[in-house]
Design a protein around this motif. Structure first.
Motif, PDB file in Angstrom:
ATOM      1  N   LYS A  15     -20.550   8.273   1.142  1.00 17.03           N
ATOM      2  CA  LYS A  15     -21.937   8.709   0.958  1.00 17.03           C
ATOM      3  C   LYS A  15     -21.989  10.210   0.698  1.00 17.03           C
ATOM      4  N   PHE A  16     -21.175  10.963   1.431  1.00 18.75           N
ATOM      5  CA  PHE A  16     -21.137  12.418   1.215  1.00 18.75           C
ATOM      6  C   PHE A  16     -20.603  12.771  -0.174  1.00 18.75           C
ATOM      7  N   ILE A  17     -19.665  12.020  -0.652  1.00 16.06           N
ATOM      8  CA  ILE A  17     -19.148  12.264  -2.004  1.00 16.06           C
ATOM      9  C   ILE A  17     -20.244  12.010  -3.038  1.00 16.06           C
ATOM     10  N   ILE A  18     -20.986  10.936  -2.879  1.00 21.14           N
ATOM     11  CA  ILE A  18     -22.084  10.638  -3.809  1.00 21.14           C
ATOM     12  C   ILE A  18     -23.135  11.754  -3.755  1.00 21.14           C
ATOM     13  N   LEU A  19     -23.500  12.205  -2.565  1.00 17.35           N
ATOM     14  CA  LEU A  19     -24.459  13.306  -2.437  1.00 17.35           C
ATOM     15  C   LEU A  19     -23.915  14.600  -3.049  1.00 17.35           C
ATOM     16  N   SER A  20     -22.626  14.838  -2.885  1.00 20.02           N
ATOM     17  CA  SER A  20     -22.018  16.040  -3.448  1.00 20.02           C
ATOM     18  C   SER A  20     -22.044  16.013  -4.966  1.00 20.02           C
ATOM     19  N   VAL A  21     -21.760  14.862  -5.554  1.00 14.78           N
ATOM     20  CA  VAL A  21     -21.798  14.737  -7.016  1.00 14.78           C
ATOM     21  C   VAL A  21     -23.218  14.964  -7.532  1.00 14.78           C
ATOM     22  N   ILE A  22     -24.195  14.399  -6.852  1.00 14.17           N
ATOM     23  CA  ILE A  22     -25.593  14.598  -7.256  1.00 14.17           C
ATOM     24  C   ILE A  22     -25.970  16.078  -7.136  1.00 14.17           C
ATOM     25  N   ALA A  23     -25.552  16.728  -6.059  1.00 17.02           N
ATOM     26  CA  ALA A  23     -25.856  18.151  -5.861  1.00 17.02           C
ATOM     27  C   ALA A  23     -25.187  19.002  -6.937  1.00 17.02           C
ATOM     28  N   LEU A  24     -23.953  18.679  -7.280  1.00 18.32           N
ATOM     29  CA  LEU A  24     -23.265  19.418  -8.345  1.00 18.32           C
ATOM     30  C   LEU A  24     -23.965  19.257  -9.678  1.00 18.32           C
ATOM     31  N   LEU A  26     -27.158  18.639 -10.144  1.00 19.79           N
ATOM     32  CA  LEU A  26     -28.424  19.370 -10.083  1.00 19.79           C
ATOM     33  C   LEU A  26     -28.208  20.887 -10.161  1.00 19.79           C
ATOM     34  N   ALA A  27     -27.120  21.374  -9.592  1.00 20.96           N
ATOM     35  CA  ALA A  27     -26.853  22.816  -9.608  1.00 20.96           C
ATOM     36  C   ALA A  27     -26.270  23.275 -10.944  1.00 20.96           C
ATOM     37  N   SER A  28     -25.629  22.374 -11.653  1.00 22.45           N
ATOM     38  CA  SER A  28     -24.958  22.771 -12.898  1.00 22.45           C
ATOM     39  C   SER A  28     -25.949  23.121 -14.009  1.00 22.45           C
ATOM     40  N   ILE A  29     -27.108  22.505 -14.048  1.00 22.68           N
ATOM     41  CA  ILE A  29     -28.085  22.779 -15.111  1.00 22.68           C
ATOM     42  C   ILE A  29     -28.610  24.217 -15.024  1.00 22.68           C
ATOM     43  N   PRO A  30     -29.150  24.669 -13.888  1.00 23.35           N
ATOM     44  CA  PRO A  30     -29.602  26.064 -13.843  1.00 23.35           C
ATOM     45  C   PRO A  30     -28.457  27.063 -13.984  1.00 23.35           C
ATOM     46  N   THR A  31     -27.278  26.699 -13.479  1.00 17.85           N
ATOM     47  CA  THR A  31     -26.127  27.598 -13.621  1.00 17.85           C
ATOM     48  C   THR A  31     -25.757  27.771 -15.081  1.00 17.85           C
ATOM     49  N   ALA A  32     -25.750  26.698 -15.838  1.00 17.97           N
ATOM     50  CA  ALA A  32     -25.429  26.778 -17.264  1.00 17.97           C
ATOM     51  C   ALA A  32     -26.472  27.603 -18.007  1.00 17.97           C
ATOM     52  N   LEU A  33     -27.740  27.415 -17.675  1.00 16.08           N
ATOM     53  CA  LEU A  33     -28.799  28.202 -18.311  1.00 16.08           C
ATOM     54  C   LEU A  33     -28.666  29.689 -17.977  1.00 16.08           C
TER      55      LEU A  33
END
Length: 115
Positions: A15-24, A26-33
């Protein structure tokens, strides 16, 4: 199969791995921008820095031309010693024009060279 039963079967670390992938994700879009915009700002700053030397050379040409013009007016007015100063300023202005010409040729822009 129900989603709740599927989640209930997963172990806690899964479950933590799934949450971590979702968090990554979500964070990757603003970071890329942000990185994209930061790259544009960096490119603009580098472009401005590259333009400093040609701008300084142009200003030196203008300054020497104006000073030569003033000394030429004094020499034509018959002021003692103005002719020698005008000739020295003429040599200085000629050197500035040669440096500016070299910078312009370095641009490899046909329109600028012709102007």
């Amino acid at each position: 199969m129900n989603v709740h039963t599927w989640l209930d079967r997963l172990l806690l670390w899964q479950k933590f791995i799934i949450l971590s992938v979702i968090a990554l994700l979500l964070a990757s879009i603003p970071t890329a921008l942000y990185l994209n915009e930061a790259g544009k700002s960096l490119a603009a700053a580098q472009s401005e820095t590259a333009g400093l030397a040609p701008s300084a050379a142009i200003l030196k040409v203008i300054q020497n031309t104006q000073q030569h013009r003033g000394l030429a007016a004094l020499a034509l007015g018959g002021v003692a010693g103005a002719q020698e100063k005008r000739e020295a300023k003429q040599r200085e202005a000629d050197e500035a024009y040669e440096k500016m010409d070299a910078i312009i040729r370095g641009f490899h822009n046909r329109a600028i060279e012709q102007a």
